[in-house]
Design a protein around this motif. Structure first.
Motif, PDB file in Angstrom:
ATOM      1  N   GLY A 295     -35.995 -18.180 -27.233  1.00 53.35           N
ATOM      2  CA  GLY A 295     -36.374 -17.430 -26.034  1.00 53.35           C
ATOM      3  C   GLY A 295     -36.568 -18.311 -24.806  1.00 53.35           C
ATOM      4  O   GLY A 295     -36.364 -17.865 -23.677  1.00 53.35           O
ATOM      5  N   ILE A 296     -36.932 -19.585 -25.029  1.00 51.92           N
ATOM      6  CA  ILE A 296     -37.170 -20.496 -23.894  1.00 51.92           C
ATOM      7  C   ILE A 296     -35.874 -20.721 -23.118  1.00 51.92           C
ATOM      8  O   ILE A 296     -35.820 -20.528 -21.899  1.00 51.92           O
ATOM      9  N   ARG A 320     -32.461 -11.125 -31.522  1.00 48.08           N
ATOM     10  CA  ARG A 320     -32.227 -10.747 -32.918  1.00 48.08           C
ATOM     11  C   ARG A 320     -30.821 -11.045 -33.416  1.00 48.08           C
ATOM     12  O   ARG A 320     -30.563 -11.014 -34.616  1.00 48.08           O
ATOM     13  N   ARG A 321     -29.879 -11.369 -32.488  1.00 44.27           N
ATOM     14  CA  ARG A 321     -28.542 -11.738 -32.944  1.00 44.27           C
ATOM     15  C   ARG A 321     -28.618 -13.028 -33.795  1.00 44.27           C
ATOM     16  O   ARG A 321     -27.841 -13.224 -34.702  1.00 44.27           O
ATOM     17  N   PHE A 322     -29.580 -13.905 -33.461  1.00 49.14           N
ATOM     18  CA  PHE A 322     -29.738 -15.144 -34.229  1.00 49.14           C
ATOM     19  C   PHE A 322     -31.050 -15.241 -35.000  1.00 49.14           C
ATOM     20  O   PHE A 322     -31.111 -15.866 -36.043  1.00 49.14           O
ATOM     21  N   ILE A 327     -39.432 -17.544 -30.651  1.00 54.58           N
ATOM     22  CA  ILE A 327     -40.572 -18.407 -30.316  1.00 54.58           C
ATOM     23  C   ILE A 327     -41.309 -17.892 -29.059  1.00 54.58           C
ATOM     24  O   ILE A 327     -42.434 -18.293 -28.777  1.00 54.58           O
ATOM     25  N   THR A 328     -40.651 -16.979 -28.334  1.00 57.47           N
ATOM     26  CA  THR A 328     -41.266 -16.281 -27.195  1.00 57.47           C
ATOM     27  C   THR A 328     -41.181 -14.786 -27.490  1.00 57.47           C
ATOM     28  O   THR A 328     -40.673 -14.398 -28.544  1.00 57.47           O
ATOM     29  N   GLU A 329     -41.624 -13.952 -26.568  1.00 58.41           N
ATOM     30  CA  GLU A 329     -41.369 -12.524 -26.721  1.00 58.41           C
ATOM     31  C   GLU A 329     -39.850 -12.359 -26.830  1.00 58.41           C
ATOM     32  O   GLU A 329     -39.104 -13.080 -26.173  1.00 58.41           O
ATOM     33  N   PRO A 330     -39.369 -11.448 -27.695  1.00 59.34           N
ATOM     34  CA  PRO A 330     -37.924 -11.375 -27.924  1.00 59.34           C
ATOM     35  C   PRO A 330     -37.175 -10.714 -26.761  1.00 59.34           C
ATOM     36  O   PRO A 330     -37.717  -9.863 -26.064  1.00 59.34           O
ATOM     37  N   GLU A 349     -43.508 -16.569 -22.489  1.00 61.08           N
ATOM     38  CA  GLU A 349     -44.622 -17.373 -23.004  1.00 61.08           C
ATOM     39  C   GLU A 349     -44.290 -17.855 -24.406  1.00 61.08           C
ATOM     40  O   GLU A 349     -43.778 -17.083 -25.224  1.00 61.08           O
ATOM     41  N   VAL A 350     -44.576 -19.109 -24.676  1.00 64.09           N
ATOM     42  CA  VAL A 350     -44.340 -19.656 -26.008  1.00 64.09           C
ATOM     43  C   VAL A 350     -45.454 -19.178 -26.940  1.00 64.09           C
ATOM     44  O   VAL A 350     -46.634 -19.222 -26.590  1.00 64.09           O
ATOM     45  N   ARG A 351     -45.072 -18.685 -28.114  1.00 71.30           N
ATOM     46  CA  ARG A 351     -46.041 -18.196 -29.105  1.00 71.30           C
ATOM     47  C   ARG A 351     -46.483 -19.391 -29.945  1.00 71.30           C
ATOM     48  O   ARG A 351     -45.798 -19.792 -30.879  1.00 71.30           O
TER      49      ARG A 351
END
Ligand code: OSB
Ligand code: MG
Length: 368
Positions: A295-296, A320-322, A327-330, A349-351
């Motif tokens: 996500g970043i 979701r393709r990968f 690691i962030t909101e999708p 935002e990084v989770r």
């Protein structure tokens, strides 16, 4: 800004399905994430290098090494750093563009977050959502390929890209064209062919492809000139384009009439914007490539793809393709598009709990 620390995270992200290309099969992504801690706040960047040097000369361990020993010390030693000065501060190191891009992106994220400006605003985005394509790997069988492509069509993707290699080209393209009708279709060879294959590649003309991406090795501009003159399908360079200067040269020589822009490959988003700009001046359309970003990196790519001359759908697919979990909101596809984040910086935002769960080792913190 003063950079107080550079933090290096190594994370293993399982892929939802194997991703096969002419250069190998991947089942997880071993990714290097960079956090800069500055006096104006933090920022994140993702290094797009692969785990092994089989796609580009850069690879994750090498990127981490050059950041640790050369690039981060140069930023940590500077009195003041802005995104606009990172490339100059790092120019003493030859190459290593993906490593440099990760750092520049982290600095840009910190800087624009502090200013309350989104990446889209910084880049000059002209749309609030981008058309998405999907890159489809080489499958074990044609039936499995059709099942996978059918799923993406149902999800709403606006363009399909098939990975090809000698022995996996005309047949899968014919089958997929039969399945998807007039939906935009393109192919990517990742340098798997040679000039001896020109007639064979010309047989792709009957499928009305948007483009063929990088059939020959990255240093070989001349063979792409010859192919472009010989076939009807437009030739598009990916691996060869390391800078705006090279893009102009390749376009003027007739090697490429469409350009794939990947910020990591050109040393960062600032150079990616310059590639976009020179292509626009030369009337060459561009599209945003992908490197299986979390996500970043995906957030930054989507913002870049919102610039005016990104007129073809990018490899900006949904998280979701990968990845089952990002690691962030999708990023989620809506009507074949992804929304451009509007928050400050990358806007995501990084989770931290996932960062810890997927960590390959404890983060390394570099200080001046
Ligand atoms: O050539 O575009 C490429 C992935 C890794 C390395 C090179 C390439 C790719 C892809 C995936 O095609 C694109 C994506 O991230 O969706
Ligand atoms: Mg490519």
């Amino acid at each position: 800004m003063k950079i107080r620390a550079v933090e290096l995270h190594r994370v293993a992200m399982p892929l939802v399905r194997r991703f096969e290309t002419s250069f190998g099969v991947q089942t997880t992504r071993d990714v290097l994430l960079v956090r800069v801690r500055t006096d104006a706040g933090d920022g994140w960047g993702e290094c797009v290098a692969g785990a092994e040097p089989v796609y580009s000369s850069e690879y994750t361990d090498g990127a981490e090494h050059v950041i640790t020993h050369y690039l981060a010390p140069a930023l940590l030693g500077a009195d003041s750093v802005t995104a606009e000065t990172v490339a100059r501060l790092l120019s003493f190191v030859v190459g290593h563009r993906m490593a440099k891009a990760a750092l520049e992106t982290a600095v840009l994220d910190a800087q624009t977050r502090a200013a309350g400006q989104s990446f889209g605003e910084y880049f000059g985005a002209v749309r609030d959502a981008v058309d998405c394509g999907v890159s489809v790997g080489i499958a074990p069988t044609i039936d499995e390929l059709l099942a996978e492509v059918g799923g993406y069509v149902d999800e709403g993707y606006r363009r399909i890209k098939l990975k090809i290699k000698p022995g996996w080209d005309l047949e899968p393209v014919r089958a997929v064209r039969g399945l998807i009708g007039g939906l935009p279709l393109q192919v990517d060879a990742n340098t798997a062919y040679t000039l001896a294959d020109v007639d064979h590649l010309g047989a792709l003309d009957e499928f009305g492809l948007l483009l063929i991406e990088q059939p020959f090795e990255e240093e070989n501009i001349a063979s792409h000139v010859a192919l472009a003159a010989a076939i009807a399908t437009p030739v598009c360079l990916d691996e060869s384009i390391h800078s705006a200067l090279i893009a102009v040269d390749a376009i003027e020589r007739g090697a490429t009439s469409i350009v794939n822009i990947k910020a990591g490959r050109v040393g960062g988003y600032l150079e990616a914007v310059r590639v976009h700009d020179v292509c626009a001046e030369l009337d060459v359309p561009v599209w945003c490539g992908g490197m299986l970003e979390t996500g970043i990196g995906r957030a930054a790519n989507v913002a870049l793809a919102a610039m005016e001359n990104f007129t073809l759908p990018g490899d900006t697919s949904a998280s979701r393709r990968f990845y089952a979990d990002d690691i962030t909101e999708p990023f989620e596809l809506v009507d074949g598009r992804l929304a451009v984040p509007t928050g400050g910086g990358s806007g995501v935002e990084v989770r931290e709990e996932l960062l810890a769960r997927w960590a390959l080792r404890a983060p390394v913190t570099l200080r001046a």
